[in-house]
Design a protein around this motif. Sequence first.
Motif, PDB file in Angstrom:
ATOM      1  N   PRO A   1       0.933  -1.387   0.142  1.00 11.71           N
ATOM      2  CA  PRO A   1      -0.010   0.053   0.097  1.00 11.71           C
ATOM      3  C   PRO A   1       0.883   1.123   0.112  1.00 11.71           C
ATOM      4  O   PRO A   1       0.461   2.105  -0.633  1.00 11.71           O
ATOM      5  N   LYS A   2       2.093   1.149   0.582  1.00  7.86           N
ATOM      6  CA  LYS A   2       2.959   2.328   0.456  1.00  7.86           C
ATOM      7  C   LYS A   2       3.646   2.574  -0.990  1.00  7.86           C
ATOM      8  O   LYS A   2       3.747   3.613  -1.370  1.00  7.86           O
TER       9      LYS A   2
ATOM     10  N   PRO B   1       0.115   2.486  -4.079  1.00  3.64           N
ATOM     11  CA  PRO B   1      -0.854   2.732  -3.503  1.00  3.64           C
ATOM     12  C   PRO B   1      -2.168   2.919  -4.728  1.00  3.64           C
ATOM     13  O   PRO B   1      -3.094   2.849  -4.574  1.00  3.64           O
TER      14      PRO B   1
ATOM     15  N   SER C   1      -5.216  -1.659   0.577  1.00  6.04           N
ATOM     16  CA  SER C   1      -4.748  -2.065   1.842  1.00  6.04           C
ATOM     17  C   SER C   1      -4.394  -3.456   1.686  1.00  6.04           C
ATOM     18  O   SER C   1      -4.817  -4.191   0.759  1.00  6.04           O
TER      19      SER C   1
END
Length: 160
Positions: free
Chosen positions: A32-33, A36, A41
């Motif tokens: 997710p980082k 994105p 998630s």
Amino acid sequence: MASGSATYEIESSVEAARLFKATVFEWHILAPKIIPEVVASAAIIEGEGAIGAVRQINFSPALPFGYMKERLDFLDLDKLECKQTLVEGGHIGSKVETASTDFKFEPAPGGGCVCKVVTSYKLLPGVEEDEGELVKSKETVTAIIKAAEGYLLANPEACA
């Protein structure tokens, strides 16, 4: 019912152990980082880094399905190998009966590593094999490995 497999290799300039750790053990945290726009998630929902652990990845609207759950079926920390099986979401139930992916990260001569990937699948009755889907699957796995590689190169302390 059609079944088959695809085998390919992805080269990386990152050491095998770091890339293995990032994509197998920490992908639910990193994805997710790092991407994105694709992964909204992710979390381990059963077990924790052990055989039988299940990870759920929730996707952004960029993908044609909302989520997938994958189970860790095999793990060899010494040989940097694992096998994951798609258990829910993705194309399971709509196009595919079963799908699994074997990963093996090997040191490359001169540094870095080679990620060897074998994807196996069994289509649902009446579903025709789609070469475009196989290409898309390979591109997706390659993009995941390359995204992790980019992150690890930019963050030398990560997954050390």
